[in-house]
Scaffold this motif. Structure first.
Motif, short mmCIF file in Angstrom:
data_model
loop_
_atom_site.label_atom_id
_atom_site.label_comp_id
_atom_site.label_asym_id
_atom_site.label_seq_id
_atom_site.Cartn_x
_atom_site.Cartn_y
_atom_site.Cartn_z
N GLY A 10 -6.87 2.36 11.92
CA GLY A 10 -6.63 2.86 10.57
C GLY A 10 -6.09 1.77 9.67
O GLY A 10 -5.73 0.68 10.14
N GLY A 11 -5.99 2.06 8.40
CA GLY A 11 -5.47 1.08 7.47
C GLY A 11 -4.00 0.78 7.68
O GLY A 11 -3.53 -0.31 7.38
N THR A 12 -3.26 1.75 8.24
CA THR A 12 -1.83 1.58 8.46
C THR A 12 -1.49 1.29 9.91
O THR A 12 -0.73 0.36 10.20
N ASN A 13 -2.05 2.08 10.82
CA ASN A 13 -1.73 1.94 12.24
C ASN A 13 -2.97 1.88 13.11
O ASN A 13 -4.03 2.42 12.75
N VAL A 31 0.73 0.99 16.98
CA VAL A 31 1.27 -0.27 16.42
C VAL A 31 0.72 -0.44 15.01
O VAL A 31 -0.37 0.07 14.70
N PRO A 32 1.43 -1.16 14.13
CA PRO A 32 0.91 -1.40 12.79
C PRO A 32 -0.38 -2.21 12.83
O PRO A 32 -0.53 -3.11 13.66
N THR A 33 -1.30 -1.90 11.92
CA THR A 33 -2.58 -2.61 11.88
C THR A 33 -2.41 -4.02 11.34
O THR A 33 -2.99 -4.99 11.88
N ASN A 34 -1.66 -4.16 10.27
CA ASN A 34 -1.48 -5.46 9.62
C ASN A 34 -2.82 -6.12 9.32
O ASN A 34 -3.14 -7.21 9.81
N ASP A 35 -3.60 -5.42 8.51
CA ASP A 35 -4.91 -5.94 8.08
C ASP A 35 -4.68 -7.22 7.28
O ASP A 35 -4.33 -7.17 6.10
N ASP A 36 -4.86 -8.36 7.92
CA ASP A 36 -4.43 -9.63 7.37
C ASP A 36 -5.48 -10.35 6.53
O ASP A 36 -5.21 -11.38 5.92
N GLY A 37 -6.70 -9.82 6.51
CA GLY A 37 -7.75 -10.48 5.74
C GLY A 37 -8.44 -11.59 6.49
O GLY A 37 -9.42 -12.16 6.00
N GLU A 38 -7.95 -11.92 7.68
CA GLU A 38 -8.54 -12.99 8.47
C GLU A 38 -9.10 -12.50 9.81
O GLU A 38 -9.64 -13.29 10.58
#
Length: 300
Positions: A10-13, A31-38
């Motif tokens: 998901g976008g958050t987790n 756990v948090p997703t942390n969509d980092d863009g990389e």
């Protein structure tokens, strides 16, 4: 196969579970997703899978993964997901995990969860609508998930409700249901008065005139959409899922009132409307259940 891992990105987790073929959840790990863009978030998914495998006494040889976007024709990867989760497109999860893996759209996974273990179980023709940040969904026809051309069936949020609106949805539709109801658009729709649907609903409960008008207008549009589904597809049941359904009676009472007005009910037959059994775990449960189903068909 007795157990499978279900992963919901998901976008958050990132939510991971171990699920038995009978629907029992043996383990959960978020756990948090942390969509980092990389694309580094993919390493977090691998960590979740490794953790779940190590926590189980027996080898787990099947994984289902749900994710926003369109799956490819073989459900081996997400083939199209613009703007979010960099690196997800065409990423081969099975090679990454070293375990048989099936990939499915997250809203489709929620439908599978309800059809296999939840409110849709026992029905052959059904619709699921996910009401949250956006609006998605899935379609069950003759007991099977219908994915359609490009695996994109069920994007009900992109129906045009007010075509004169200048707000375009992700799929390019003006005045979409997603814009009318989704949490992402609440600031614009409320002219900055509310930052979330939760705040809007609280205002409605406190009889704030503006909040009441805006909330009921959104629910009226949802009612029109559901009545249209009944006219076109005539499903046995429509299940509503997602965070907005936590509004409970503030959602379902006015919705049923609008359906009394708009739904055509020959011989007093009306479409059953229910709240989903699964909430935060719908994607993970549905992904694992989908993997069980795909493996069963392969082995038949």
């Amino acid at each position: 196969m007795k157990t499978a891992i279900g992963i919901d990105v998901g976008g958050t987790n990132i939510k991971g579970i171990i699920l038995t073929a009978d629907g029992e959840i043996l383990k959960q790990h978020f756990v948090p997703t942390n969509d980092d863009g990389e694309g580094k978030w993919r390493e977090t998914v691998q960590d979740v899978v490794r953790y779940l495998k190590k926590s189980h006494n027996e080898p787990i040889e099947l994984i289902g993964l749900s994710c926003p976007g369109f799956a490819d024709e073989t459900n081996s990867c997400i083939s199209y997901m613009p703007g979010r989760l960099s690196g997800v497109e065409h990423f081969q999860w099975e090679a990454c995990f070293g375990t048989k893996t099936y990939v499915i759209n997250d809203a489709h996974a929620a439908l599978i969860a309800e059809a296999t273990f939840g409110e849709i179980r026992g029905y052959k023709n059904a619709i699921l609508l996910t009401l949250g940040t956006g609006v998605g969904g899935g379609l069950l026809i003759n007991g099977e998930l219908y994915q359609g051309l490009s695996q994109m069936a069920g994007h009900f949020g992109h129906l045009s409700i007010t075509p004169h609106d200048d707000e375009l949805s992700l799929l390019g539709m003006p005045g979409s249901l997603e814009y009318a109801l989704g949490n992402y658009s609440i600031r614009r729709r409320s002219s900055g008065r509310f930052s979330s649907t939760y705040e809007l609903v609280q205002g409605y409960k406190e009889y704030d005139p503006f909040a009441s008008w805006l909330w009921l207008d959104s629910i009226r549009k949802l009612g029109l959409t559901i009545a249209s589904f009944a006219n076109v597809l005539s499903p046995e049941i429509i299940v509503l899922a997602g965070g907005i359904t936590k509004a409970d009676t503030a959602l379902f009472t006015p919705l049923n009132g609008f359906l009394d007005v708009y739904e055509f009910r020959p011989k007093n037959k009306q479409t059953l409307i229910k709240q989903a059994k699964f909430s935060d775990l719908a994607g993970a449960v549905g992904a694992a259940a989908f993997a069980f189903g795909k493996l069963k068909k392969v082995n038949c």
